[in-house]
Design a protein around this motif. Structure first.
Motif, short mmCIF file in Angstrom:
data_model
loop_
_atom_site.label_atom_id
_atom_site.label_comp_id
_atom_site.label_asym_id
_atom_site.label_seq_id
_atom_site.Cartn_x
_atom_site.Cartn_y
_atom_site.Cartn_z
N SER A 253 0.84 -1.18 0.00
CA SER A 253 0.00 0.00 0.00
C SER A 253 0.89 1.24 0.00
CB SER A 253 -0.86 -0.03 1.26
OG SER A 253 -1.53 1.20 1.39
N PHE A 254 0.65 2.12 -0.96
CA PHE A 254 1.39 3.38 -0.95
C PHE A 254 0.61 4.43 -1.72
CE2 PHE A 254 2.92 0.98 -4.61
CZ PHE A 254 2.81 1.91 -5.63
N THR A 255 0.96 5.67 -1.48
CA THR A 255 0.38 6.76 -2.26
C THR A 255 1.52 7.48 -2.97
OG1 THR A 255 0.60 8.25 -0.39
CG2 THR A 255 -1.54 7.19 -0.67
N LEU A 256 1.19 8.05 -4.09
CA LEU A 256 2.20 8.78 -4.86
C LEU A 256 1.55 10.09 -5.29
CD1 LEU A 256 4.90 8.95 -6.26
CD2 LEU A 256 4.02 7.51 -8.07
N ALA A 257 2.09 11.18 -4.78
CA ALA A 257 1.50 12.50 -5.08
C ALA A 257 2.07 13.03 -6.38
CB ALA A 257 1.80 13.46 -3.94
N HIS B 183 10.04 14.78 -15.39
CA HIS B 183 8.64 14.35 -15.46
C HIS B 183 7.93 14.64 -14.13
CE1 HIS B 183 5.43 11.85 -17.20
NE2 HIS B 183 5.22 11.46 -15.96
N ALA B 184 8.62 14.31 -13.03
CA ALA B 184 8.03 14.59 -11.71
C ALA B 184 8.03 16.08 -11.42
CB ALA B 184 8.80 13.83 -10.63
N ASP B 185 9.12 16.75 -11.75
CA ASP B 185 9.20 18.19 -11.45
C ASP B 185 8.15 18.99 -12.20
OD1 ASP B 185 11.23 17.81 -9.67
OD2 ASP B 185 12.83 18.19 -11.14
N ASP B 186 7.68 18.46 -13.33
CA ASP B 186 6.60 19.12 -14.07
C ASP B 186 5.24 18.87 -13.45
OD1 ASP B 186 8.39 20.17 -15.83
OD2 ASP B 186 8.03 18.74 -17.45
N GLY B 187 5.22 18.21 -12.28
CA GLY B 187 3.97 18.05 -11.56
C GLY B 187 3.28 16.72 -11.79
N ARG B 188 4.06 15.73 -12.27
CA ARG B 188 3.47 14.41 -12.50
C ARG B 188 4.06 13.42 -11.50
NH1 ARG B 188 5.36 15.96 -17.63
NH2 ARG B 188 3.78 17.29 -18.57
N GLY B 189 3.45 12.23 -11.46
CA GLY B 189 3.93 11.20 -10.56
C GLY B 189 4.89 10.27 -11.27
N VAL C 118 6.19 10.11 -24.51
CA VAL C 118 5.41 10.91 -25.47
C VAL C 118 4.12 11.46 -24.86
CG1 VAL C 118 4.00 10.77 -27.56
CG2 VAL C 118 6.32 9.85 -27.56
N GLY C 119 3.39 10.61 -24.13
CA GLY C 119 2.07 11.01 -23.64
C GLY C 119 2.11 11.96 -22.45
N ASP C 120 3.29 12.20 -21.86
CA ASP C 120 3.38 12.99 -20.64
C ASP C 120 2.27 12.60 -19.66
OD1 ASP C 120 5.68 14.57 -21.12
OD2 ASP C 120 4.53 15.82 -22.51
N ALA C 121 2.13 11.31 -19.45
CA ALA C 121 1.05 10.79 -18.60
C ALA C 121 1.21 11.30 -17.17
CB ALA C 121 1.07 9.27 -18.62
N PRO C 122 0.08 11.50 -16.47
CA PRO C 122 0.16 11.99 -15.09
C PRO C 122 0.94 11.04 -14.17
CG PRO C 122 -2.09 12.09 -15.90
CD PRO C 122 -1.30 11.40 -16.96
N LEU C 123 0.98 9.75 -14.53
CA LEU C 123 1.80 8.80 -13.77
C LEU C 123 2.67 8.02 -14.74
CD1 LEU C 123 2.67 7.16 -11.27
CD2 LEU C 123 0.67 5.71 -11.62
N LEU C 124 3.96 8.00 -14.46
CA LEU C 124 4.88 7.21 -15.28
C LEU C 124 5.50 6.14 -14.40
CD1 LEU C 124 6.37 6.89 -18.03
CD2 LEU C 124 8.11 8.44 -17.15
#
Ligand SMILES: Nc1ncnc2c1ncn2[C@@H]1O[C@H](COP(=O)(O)OP(=O)(O)OP(=O)(O)O)[C@@H](O)[C@H]1O
Ligand code: NI
Length: 299
Positions: free
Chosen positions: A14-18, A184-190, A154-160
């Protein structure tokens, strides 16, 4: 799962990733890291049993239909850099054609803008432009890795999810890839990075999850984990001590077979701190599953 055996490859995780965060998942080969990644994306084989819940964007993924996952989730909402890129690339098409298709599908760029967008996508993963017309079997392991990384970005998905994204790369490219992923994370994604490479994990991660025999045994802030006060779980401490740039002392023994796990703490047979208490399995509490946690402040 094979030959009638049931293997509990991953349990009680169990974990969360902001958004904006990178979590590194580390642990020895076979501890269940890739099975966990596949479970998150609904990519486990049909005979696998998965229980639990995966929430992203207010949607629960484990109960989602395959066509929803394929159409709306994979690539768009969750990108994957797979552990075996060669097997993930389409063998009969060049890298350029696969990148072009993905760019068209995920960014909507087409027509005269497409060649530049494809070149930019390749450059993000340091894939050399003069190799774009090669087929996957004409690529070295490192180039296949970079092609798979380019496709996943390519997709700049919210979670990679990046499963061993630096395999087969030399040190300079490891650093470049790690920095691109960090962006990728610094741009506000997980970003969930699965890696054997603890120095890459230290460079990229905000938090670390250490897995042993299918369970997370420590979940910690990366800064404190890799620096001071250091890890608290004896297994995590052993992983760090095994690094050449640290003590270079391997953890004695081998991880257990997943179909023959002990009742109690799975690490106890290899642990210098084990006692009778370890016959009872420690639950993950406050980021730690151990009856004899190290207390670095008082060590
Ligand atoms: N389809 C399957 N059938 C049976 N066992 C499987 C299957 N897939 C994975 N396993 C087992 O699950 C366990 C976890 O495998 P997994 O690939 O997740 O490990 P990992 O931590 O990613 O290792 P590595 O660092 O080598 O990639 C292993 O013991 C593996 O043998
Ligand atoms: Ni793996």
């Amino acid at each position: 799962m094979s030959g009638g055996r049931t293997v509990a490859a991953v349990r009680d995780v169990s974990f969360t990733l902001a958004a904006g965060q990178c979590l590194a998942l580390v642990g020895e080969s076979g501890c269940g890291k890739s099975v966990l990644a596949s479970a998150l994306l609904g990519l486990l084989p049909g005979n696998a049993q998965v229980r639990g819940a995966v929430h992203t964007d207010g949607r629960e993924l484990l109960a989602a239909d395959e066509d929803v996952l394929a159409r709306e989730v994979r690539g768009r909402r969750i990108g994957l850099i797979p552990q075996s890129p060669a097997g993930h690339l389409t063998p009969v098409r060049t890298v350029r054609s696969q990148l072009a298709e993905t760019v068209r599908e995920l960014t909507g760029v087409r027509g005269s803008g497409l060649p530049d967008a494809v070149a930019a996508a390749a450059a993000r993963a340091a894939f050399p432009s003069d190799h774009l017309d090669r087929y996957p079997h004409e690529l070295s392991g490192g180039l296949a890795q970079r092609a798979a990384t380019a496709l996943a970005l390519v997709g700049d998905a919210p979670l990679l999810i990046a499963d061993e994204p630096t395999t087969g790369l030399d040190r300079e490219l490891v650093d470049r890839t790690v920095d691109e992923l960090r962006r990728h994370a610094d741009d506000g994604r997980g970003l969930l990075v699965i890696t054997h490479d603890l120095s890459a994990a230290a460079r990229i991660a905000d938090r670390v999850a250490v897995m042993y025999a299918g369970r997370v045994v420590e979940l910690a802030d990366a800064k404190g984990f890799f620096g001071s006060p250091g890890p608290r779980h004896p297994y995590a401490a052993g992983l760090l001590a095994a690094l050449p740039e640290r003590e270079f002392t391997p953890i004695p023994g081998m991880p257990p077979e997943l179909d023959a796990l002990p009742e109690g703490c799975a690490f106890a047979p290899r642990c210098g701190r084990a006692s009778a208490a370890c016959a009872r399995r420690p639950e993950l509490t406050d980021g730690l599953a151990c009856h004899h946690a190290l207390d670095p402040a008082h060590a």
